[in-house]
Scaffold this motif. Sequence first.
Motif, PDB file in Angstrom:
ATOM      1  N   LEU A  12     -18.489  -1.834  11.250  1.00 55.45           N
ATOM      2  CA  LEU A  12     -18.516  -0.718  10.310  1.00 55.45           C
ATOM      3  C   LEU A  12     -18.172  -1.216   8.916  1.00 55.45           C
ATOM      4  N   GLN A  13     -18.914  -0.723   7.929  1.00 57.79           N
ATOM      5  CA  GLN A  13     -18.653  -1.082   6.540  1.00 57.79           C
ATOM      6  C   GLN A  13     -18.722   0.165   5.665  1.00 57.79           C
ATOM      7  N   LEU A  14     -17.679   0.359   4.863  1.00 60.57           N
ATOM      8  CA  LEU A  14     -17.658   1.405   3.852  1.00 60.57           C
ATOM      9  C   LEU A  14     -17.729   0.741   2.485  1.00 60.57           C
ATOM     10  N   SER A  15     -18.635   1.199   1.647  1.00 62.77           N
ATOM     11  CA  SER A  15     -18.835   0.591   0.335  1.00 62.77           C
ATOM     12  C   SER A  15     -18.790   1.683  -0.733  1.00 62.77           C
ATOM     13  N   GLY A  16     -17.729   1.674  -1.534  1.00 60.47           N
ATOM     14  CA  GLY A  16     -17.608   2.612  -2.639  1.00 60.47           C
ATOM     15  C   GLY A  16     -17.670   4.068  -2.236  1.00 60.47           C
ATOM     16  N   VAL A  17     -17.000   4.423  -1.147  1.00 62.33           N
ATOM     17  CA  VAL A  17     -17.112   5.774  -0.597  1.00 62.33           C
ATOM     18  C   VAL A  17     -16.177   6.741  -1.332  1.00 62.33           C
ATOM     19  N   HIS A  18     -16.775   7.823  -1.808  1.00 59.53           N
ATOM     20  CA  HIS A  18     -16.039   8.932  -2.419  1.00 59.53           C
ATOM     21  C   HIS A  18     -16.253  10.175  -1.572  1.00 59.53           C
ATOM     22  N   THR A  19     -15.218  10.993  -1.440  1.00 62.51           N
ATOM     23  CA  THR A  19     -15.333  12.271  -0.738  1.00 62.51           C
ATOM     24  C   THR A  19     -14.675  13.353  -1.568  1.00 62.51           C
ATOM     25  N   HIS A  20     -15.427  14.394  -1.829  1.00 70.08           N
ATOM     26  CA  HIS A  20     -14.900  15.584  -2.496  1.00 70.08           C
ATOM     27  C   HIS A  20     -14.801  16.716  -1.481  1.00 70.08           C
ATOM     28  N   ILE A  21     -13.687  17.420  -1.495  1.00 68.17           N
ATOM     29  CA  ILE A  21     -13.524  18.623  -0.690  1.00 68.17           C
ATOM     30  C   ILE A  21     -13.250  19.753  -1.667  1.00 68.17           C
ATOM     31  N   GLY A  22     -14.266  20.569  -1.899  1.00 64.38           N
ATOM     32  CA  GLY A  22     -14.168  21.568  -2.951  1.00 64.38           C
ATOM     33  C   GLY A  22     -13.976  20.878  -4.279  1.00 64.38           C
ATOM     34  N   GLU A  23     -12.955  21.280  -5.005  1.00 64.83           N
ATOM     35  CA  GLU A  23     -12.698  20.681  -6.321  1.00 64.83           C
ATOM     36  C   GLU A  23     -11.825  19.431  -6.231  1.00 64.83           C
ATOM     37  N   ASP A  31     -13.508   0.912   0.045  1.00 63.57           N
ATOM     38  CA  ASP A  31     -14.247  -0.215   0.612  1.00 63.57           C
ATOM     39  C   ASP A  31     -13.495  -0.708   1.838  1.00 63.57           C
ATOM     40  N   LEU A  32     -14.171  -0.757   2.984  1.00 62.98           N
ATOM     41  CA  LEU A  32     -13.565  -1.255   4.214  1.00 62.98           C
ATOM     42  C   LEU A  32     -14.601  -2.013   5.022  1.00 62.98           C
ATOM     43  N   GLN A  33     -14.141  -3.041   5.700  1.00 64.24           N
ATOM     44  CA  GLN A  33     -14.984  -3.782   6.631  1.00 64.24           C
ATOM     45  C   GLN A  33     -14.209  -3.922   7.941  1.00 64.24           C
ATOM     46  N   ILE A  34     -14.758  -3.360   9.013  1.00 67.31           N
ATOM     47  CA  ILE A  34     -14.069  -3.327  10.297  1.00 67.31           C
ATOM     48  C   ILE A  34     -14.680  -4.374  11.224  1.00 67.31           C
ATOM     49  N   PRO A  35     -13.930  -5.427  11.576  1.00 64.31           N
ATOM     50  CA  PRO A  35     -14.480  -6.468  12.447  1.00 64.31           C
ATOM     51  C   PRO A  35     -14.765  -5.955  13.851  1.00 64.31           C
ATOM     52  N   ARG A  36     -15.761  -6.524  14.474  1.00 62.71           N
ATOM     53  CA  ARG A  36     -16.095  -6.166  15.849  1.00 62.71           C
ATOM     54  C   ARG A  36     -14.971  -6.575  16.797  1.00 62.71           C
ATOM     55  N   GLY A  37     -14.656  -5.693  17.736  1.00 64.41           N
ATOM     56  CA  GLY A  37     -13.714  -6.020  18.795  1.00 64.41           C
ATOM     57  C   GLY A  37     -12.269  -6.120  18.380  1.00 64.41           C
ATOM     58  N   GLU A  38     -11.923  -5.597  17.189  1.00 67.27           N
ATOM     59  CA  GLU A  38     -10.539  -5.638  16.733  1.00 67.27           C
ATOM     60  C   GLU A  38      -9.982  -4.234  16.583  1.00 67.27           C
ATOM     61  N   MET A  58     -17.090  10.043  10.387  1.00 64.18           N
ATOM     62  CA  MET A  58     -17.672  10.820  11.478  1.00 64.18           C
ATOM     63  C   MET A  58     -18.659  11.876  10.985  1.00 64.18           C
ATOM     64  N   GLY A  59     -18.779  12.040   9.675  1.00 65.78           N
ATOM     65  CA  GLY A  59     -19.727  13.003   9.132  1.00 65.78           C
ATOM     66  C   GLY A  59     -19.230  14.424   9.092  1.00 65.78           C
ATOM     67  N   LEU A  60     -17.951  14.644   9.431  1.00 65.09           N
ATOM     68  CA  LEU A  60     -17.396  15.998   9.373  1.00 65.09           C
ATOM     69  C   LEU A  60     -17.231  16.440   7.929  1.00 65.09           C
ATOM     70  N   TRP A  61     -16.916  15.502   7.047  1.00 65.87           N
ATOM     71  CA  TRP A  61     -16.989  15.705   5.610  1.00 65.87           C
ATOM     72  C   TRP A  61     -17.951  14.664   5.070  1.00 65.87           C
ATOM     73  N   LYS A  62     -18.844  15.081   4.219  1.00 66.09           N
ATOM     74  CA  LYS A  62     -19.873  14.186   3.718  1.00 66.09           C
ATOM     75  C   LYS A  62     -19.388  13.381   2.513  1.00 66.09           C
ATOM     76  N   ALA A  63     -19.714  12.100   2.529  1.00 66.29           N
ATOM     77  CA  ALA A  63     -19.420  11.268   1.369  1.00 66.29           C
ATOM     78  C   ALA A  63     -20.253  11.758   0.190  1.00 66.29           C
ATOM     79  N   SER A  64     -19.608  11.958  -0.953  1.00 68.52           N
ATOM     80  CA  SER A  64     -20.322  12.389  -2.149  1.00 68.52           C
ATOM     81  C   SER A  64     -20.914  11.204  -2.911  1.00 68.52           C
ATOM     82  N   GLN A  65     -20.461  10.019  -2.546  1.00 71.44           N
ATOM     83  CA  GLN A  65     -20.974   8.796  -3.180  1.00 71.44           C
ATOM     84  C   GLN A  65     -20.624   7.624  -2.269  1.00 71.44           C
ATOM     85  N   GLY A  66     -21.447   6.576  -2.314  1.00 75.09           N
ATOM     86  CA  GLY A  66     -21.165   5.380  -1.537  1.00 75.09           C
ATOM     87  C   GLY A  66     -21.999   5.301  -0.269  1.00 75.09           C
TER      88      GLY A  66
END
Length: 247
Positions: A12-23, A31-38, A58-66
């Motif tokens: 799994l890799q997250l790159s520049g992820v932003h999340t807005h919840i309302g305002e 930014d995160l990089q999750i190694p396999r099997g760890e 998990m997609g329960l809240w959508k990334a607004s950027q990234g």
Amino acid sequence: MIMPNTPHDFILQLSGVHTHIGEYHILQGVDLQIPRGELFVLLGRNGAGKSTCLRTIMGLWKASQGRIQFKQQDIHTLATPDIARRGIAYVTENMGIFSALSVKENLSLAAINGAIDTSRLEWIFGFFPALKKFWNYPAGNLSGGQKQMVAIARAIIEPRELLLVDEPSKGLSPAIVHNLMDAFRELKASQTSIILVEQNFNFVRELGDQVAVMDDGRIVHHGQMQALAKDQDLQTRLLGLSMDSHQ
């Protein structure tokens, strides 16, 4: 010579992820990089954005950027059920079990590929024997710790490639926490990758391979779990306390 990790080393890799919840701007360029099997630990003070990070993956809240990639495939535009079908399971902090349904029915609903594998179920009973005892009881009648067992068992009733687990030891007795640690060790040995948000420092110190610390929606530290566990000054600077204060 130590070779650098390649993208294929990360599940799994997250790159520049932003999340807005309302305002509110909760995640601010994660930014995160999750190694396999760890087992990857996500720490931080309350309100730092840890649970929001899991919910965004998990997609329960959508990334607004990234960008969020699972096995080098973009998933941040997918609906939650489609993300789950790709092999990701999520255990929420509030457990989210179906109170009116029995323990059996809760686990059966999670067996998305069909009937429950009896050998895997017996493996789960080995860690959480109370589930076998209360197999036909309504899950809403169980104690808080027993409900947590149901939530964790539901997430692992089928093999998953990635588990997202939010505060799994909350409400569990020390004996069950020990069993949970054994379960996570066996999952790691089977090459299941795990992202764990947890406040029980002794729990994560024993299990964690890598750790990231969040503050105000950002990653402020990323390194080896054992290095953080040995550095009380760094713990105090990042978390406001040392792990030894929780023994």
